[in-house]
Design an enzyme around this catalytic site. Structure first.
Site, PDB file in Angstrom:
ATOM      1  N   ASP A  13      26.019 -18.273  11.253  1.00  0.00           N
ATOM      2  CA  ASP A  13      25.101 -18.258  12.424  1.00  0.00           C
ATOM      3  C   ASP A  13      23.973 -17.440  12.600  1.00  0.00           C
ATOM      4  OD1 ASP A  13      26.855 -20.586  13.143  1.00  0.00           O
ATOM      5  OD2 ASP A  13      27.691 -19.693  14.518  1.00  0.00           O
ATOM      6  N   LYS A  16      20.735 -19.033   8.444  1.00  0.00           N
ATOM      7  CA  LYS A  16      20.858 -19.498   7.049  1.00  0.00           C
ATOM      8  C   LYS A  16      20.070 -20.520   6.769  1.00  0.00           C
ATOM      9  CE  LYS A  16      25.064 -19.235   6.903  1.00  0.00           C
ATOM     10  NZ  LYS A  16      25.552 -18.880   8.202  1.00  0.00           N
ATOM     11  N   GLY A  40      27.438 -25.113  10.519  1.00  0.00           N
ATOM     12  CA  GLY A  40      26.493 -26.066  11.204  1.00  0.00           C
ATOM     13  C   GLY A  40      25.045 -25.313  10.972  1.00  0.00           C
ATOM     14  N   HIS A  41      24.338 -25.840  10.123  1.00  0.00           N
ATOM     15  CA  HIS A  41      23.057 -24.945   9.619  1.00  0.00           C
ATOM     16  C   HIS A  41      21.810 -25.939  10.276  1.00  0.00           C
ATOM     17  CE1 HIS A  41      25.208 -23.300   6.176  1.00  0.00           C
ATOM     18  NE2 HIS A  41      25.555 -22.917   7.050  1.00  0.00           N
ATOM     19  N   GLN A 223      29.078 -19.878   6.564  1.00  0.00           N
ATOM     20  CA  GLN A 223      29.508 -18.742   7.273  1.00  0.00           C
ATOM     21  C   GLN A 223      28.665 -17.572   6.962  1.00  0.00           C
ATOM     22  OE1 GLN A 223      32.483 -21.042   5.490  1.00  0.00           O
ATOM     23  NE2 GLN A 223      31.537 -22.106   7.132  1.00  0.00           N
TER      24      GLN A 223
HETATM   25  P1  GDP Z   1      23.227 -20.976  10.291  1.00  0.00           P
HETATM   26  O1  GDP Z   1      24.551 -21.395  10.496  1.00  0.00           O
HETATM   27  O2  GDP Z   1      23.271 -19.416   9.573  1.00  0.00           O
HETATM   28  O3  GDP Z   1      22.277 -21.830   9.498  1.00  0.00           O
HETATM   29  O4  GDP Z   1      22.612 -20.791  11.696  1.00  0.00           O
HETATM   30  P2  GDP Z   1      22.789 -21.668  12.885  1.00  0.00           P
HETATM   31  O5  GDP Z   1      21.621 -22.802  12.706  1.00  0.00           O
HETATM   32  O6  GDP Z   1      24.154 -22.348  13.151  1.00  0.00           O
HETATM   33  O7  GDP Z   1      22.193 -20.762  14.266  1.00  0.00           O
HETATM   34  C1  GDP Z   1      21.041 -20.175  14.233  1.00  0.00           C
HETATM   35  C2  GDP Z   1      20.386 -20.875  15.360  1.00  0.00           C
HETATM   36  O8  GDP Z   1      18.964 -20.061  15.609  1.00  0.00           O
HETATM   37  C3  GDP Z   1      19.854 -22.035  15.320  1.00  0.00           C
HETATM   38  O9  GDP Z   1      19.489 -22.811  16.280  1.00  0.00           O
HETATM   39  C4  GDP Z   1      18.179 -21.893  14.751  1.00  0.00           C
HETATM   40  O10 GDP Z   1      17.297 -23.111  15.044  1.00  0.00           O
HETATM   41  C5  GDP Z   1      17.617 -20.734  15.363  1.00  0.00           C
HETATM   42  N1  GDP Z   1      17.014 -19.608  14.664  1.00  0.00           N
HETATM   43  C6  GDP Z   1      16.986 -19.470  13.632  1.00  0.00           C
HETATM   44  N2  GDP Z   1      15.963 -18.450  13.179  1.00  0.00           N
HETATM   45  C7  GDP Z   1      15.413 -18.103  14.737  1.00  0.00           C
HETATM   46  C8  GDP Z   1      14.677 -17.107  15.025  1.00  0.00           C
HETATM   47  O11 GDP Z   1      14.022 -16.236  14.274  1.00  0.00           O
HETATM   48  N3  GDP Z   1      14.367 -17.183  16.606  1.00  0.00           N
HETATM   49  C9  GDP Z   1      14.988 -18.032  17.101  1.00  0.00           C
HETATM   50  N4  GDP Z   1      14.690 -17.835  18.606  1.00  0.00           N
HETATM   51  N5  GDP Z   1      16.020 -19.016  16.933  1.00  0.00           N
HETATM   52  C10 GDP Z   1      16.067 -18.864  15.537  1.00  0.00           C
HETATM   53  P1  IMO Z   2      27.819 -21.071   9.693  1.00  0.00           P
HETATM   54  O1  IMO Z   2      27.884 -21.681   8.058  1.00  0.00           O
HETATM   55  C1  IMO Z   2      30.247 -19.162  12.639  1.00  0.00           C
HETATM   56  C2  IMO Z   2      34.625 -19.267  12.284  1.00  0.00           C
HETATM   57  C3  IMO Z   2      35.321 -19.981  13.237  1.00  0.00           C
HETATM   58  C4  IMO Z   2      36.733 -19.197  13.136  1.00  0.00           C
HETATM   59  C5  IMO Z   2      36.632 -19.085  11.763  1.00  0.00           C
HETATM   60  C6  IMO Z   2      37.791 -19.786  11.143  1.00  0.00           C
HETATM   61  O2  IMO Z   2      27.363 -22.194  10.503  1.00  0.00           O
HETATM   62  O3  IMO Z   2      27.606 -19.841   9.614  1.00  0.00           O
HETATM   63  P2  IMO Z   2      37.400 -22.431  10.177  1.00  0.00           P
HETATM   64  O4  IMO Z   2      37.298 -23.732  10.866  1.00  0.00           O
HETATM   65  O5  IMO Z   2      36.479 -22.028   9.040  1.00  0.00           O
HETATM   66  O6  IMO Z   2      38.841 -22.308   9.529  1.00  0.00           O
HETATM   67  O7  IMO Z   2      37.393 -21.233  11.357  1.00  0.00           O
HETATM   68  O8  IMO Z   2      35.559 -19.048  10.962  1.00  0.00           O
HETATM   69  N1  IMO Z   2      33.514 -19.927  11.560  1.00  0.00           N
HETATM   70  C7  IMO Z   2      32.159 -20.015  11.606  1.00  0.00           C
HETATM   71  N2  IMO Z   2      31.638 -19.134  12.512  1.00  0.00           N
HETATM   72  N3  IMO Z   2      29.379 -19.938  11.771  1.00  0.00           N
HETATM   73  C8  IMO Z   2      30.133 -20.769  10.781  1.00  0.00           C
HETATM   74  O9  IMO Z   2      29.476 -21.438   9.789  1.00  0.00           O
HETATM   75  C9  IMO Z   2      31.595 -20.603  10.812  1.00  0.00           C
HETATM   76  N4  IMO Z   2      32.546 -21.380  10.227  1.00  0.00           N
HETATM   77  C10 IMO Z   2      33.681 -21.129  10.522  1.00  0.00           C
HETATM   78  O10 IMO Z   2      34.753 -20.054  14.508  1.00  0.00           O
HETATM   79  O11 IMO Z   2      36.545 -18.019  14.062  1.00  0.00           O
HETATM   80 MG    MG Z   3      25.805 -22.184  11.935  1.00  0.00          MG
END
Ligand code: GDP
Ligand code: IMO
Ligand code: MG
Length: 423
Positions: A13, A16, A40-41, A223
């Protein structure tokens, strides 16, 4: 460099999706190589929000090819839902999505086993996403998995039936859970086979030919390194090599062709699920940061645990991944603090070290040692040049890049594409 990758350097999270989407303009092919629908991207384009679990985050750019390679564990229903969702929003991806015939399938029994095994663990549960990831990879390694290509093999029915019977013995015998009936699973997957068919190819040769033609391949990690099954905080990890180390095995791209790695790090740290987290804040502070950063899981909606930037862990991530450039995200979230803390070493049994332990010391025994830095009050979301940032914010970025020894060439100050500072 024909292969560039975007990899998470914390516990996932990191942002990416935003970074990949931002730079995907320059790509010819965008590739997911590991993980599954646990990811979840989030990508924000204008007023629209997209969350991808399986589709590569480059998919919003017209004309790019998108590949789900062999290292991914594929939840076919979830993928088809994502495809339908995009098509409803006017984004067609037929002809530019390619799914590896060698990717393993996630079945309902994997999800049932994931839930059942977590259910009996009590205090030692991992806190998985419940997407069947661990059990699907376990079958792959145990050589009992079924792959996308098997959907089109006449032996599929018999092999699935045998797997369902075996998993039902586990579900009932080990976990006292309910057995899953075979016929509906078969029907479901026969339906998926038909609908997936236009996308299924041998992605090894597709990628090899793209490389030979000098095309740009962008590889998207799911991840982050600290969830990597070998180098993460085992056993509180995911079941794949989510670091850059997994790229070759997960795609067939030879190791000597893997080029620049962009490491994505949040300007603080979050974690979802259980497991050690040295810089985790006490509940009230964590709540405040969670609210400011809207730190709730993009896949499960769970509140993310929040803490200060862990320099020790993130520098380790740079080393394992061979990161060439850092994308530092969510700097805007840190506006409003009088002072910020960055962890620069760990104290373990009275000893201090700046090395991240790789299996020799349990991470829950370390105590973080912090460097205090000045905070800033100004909102950053409207700033577009590094020099526009308040001095304390610039110092914070400089401190982090000096500490992790990688330059932050992208500083993100909001979720939107344009809320980005390039250096
Ligand atoms: P990922 O799994 O690495 O793709 O990240 P996620 O989408 O799960 O979580 C990142 C969250 O931060 C999302 O809701 C993005 O829209 C948000 N986000 C990304 N970059 C920034 C930033 O620079 N500032 C803020 N406030 N939000 C951001
Ligand atoms: P993105 O790509 C954050 C965490 C779960 C748990 C551990 C194992 O959005 O960054 P799993 O279901 O993979 O067996 O769970 O890994 N986890 C993540 N945490 N971002 C993710 O993906 C994750 N994918 C798995 O919360 O701790
Ligand atoms: Mg994510």
């Amino acid at each position: 460099m024909p292969v560039l990758s975007v990899i998470g350097t914390q516990w996932g999270d990191e942002g990416k999706g935003k970074i990949l989407d931002l730079i995907a303009e320059r790509a010819d092919v965008v590739v997911r190589y590991q993980g599954g629908a646990n990811a979840g991207h989030t990508v924000i384009v204008g007023q629209e929000k997209f969350v991808f679990h399986l589709l590569p985050s480059g998919v919003l750019h017209a004309g790019k090819r998108n590949v789900i390679a062999n290292g991914v564990v594929l939840d076919a229903g979830q993928l088809l839902e994502e495809i339908d969702g995009l098509e409803k929003r006017g984004i067609a991806i037929k002809g530019r999505l390619f799914v590896s015939a060698a990717a393993h399938l996630v079945f309902p029994y994997h999800k049932a086993l994931d839930r059942a095994s977590e259910g009996v663990k009590g205090g030692t549960k991992i806190g998985t996403t419940g997407r069947g990831i661990g059990p699907a990879y376990a079958d792959k390694i145990a050589r009992t998995g079924l792959r996308v290509g098997d959907l089109y093999d006449p032996r599929f029915r018999g092999r699935l039936e045998a797997n369902v019977a075996e998993k039902n013995r586990m579900l009932q015998g080990m976990y006292g859970a309910e057995a899953l009936p075979f016929a509906p699973i078969l029907d479901e997957f026969v339906g998926y086979a038909e609908r997936l068919k236009p996308y299924v190819v041998d992605t090894f040769h597709l990628l090899r030919e793209a490389l030979d033609a000098g095309e740009y391949l962008f590889v998207e990690g799911a991840q982050g390194i600290l969830l990597d099954v070998d180098f993460g905080t085992y056993p509180y990890v995911t079941s794949s090599n989510s670091s850059a180390l997994g790229i070759a095995a997960g795609t067939g791209i030879p190791p000597n062709r893997i080029g620049e790695v962009i490491g994505v790090a949040k300007a603080y740290t979050t974690r979802v699920g259980e497991g050690p987290f040295p810089t985790e804040m006490p509940p009230a502070e964590a709540d405040a940061l969670r609210k400011k950063g809207e730190e709730f899981g993009a896949t499960t909606g769970r509140p993310r645990r929040c803490g200060w930037f862990d320099g020790v862990a993130t520098r380790f991530a740079m080393e394992v991944n061979g990161v060439a450039a850092l994308a530092l995200t969510k700097l805007d979230t840190l506006s409003g603090y009088d002072a910020l803390q960055v962890c620069t070493s760990y104290e373990i049994d009275g000893r201090t070290t700046d090395r991240f332990p790789c299996g020799d010391v349990p991470l829950d025994r370390v105590k973080p040692v912090y460097e205090r830095l000045a905070g800033w009050r100004e909102p950053l979301t409207g700033m577009r040049r590094f020099d526009d940032l308040p001095e304390a914010a610039r110092d914070y970025v400089d401190f982090i890049e000096d500490f992790v020894r990688v330059r932050a060439t992208i500083v993100s100050v909001g979720p939107a594409r344009d809320q980005t500072i390039r250096r």
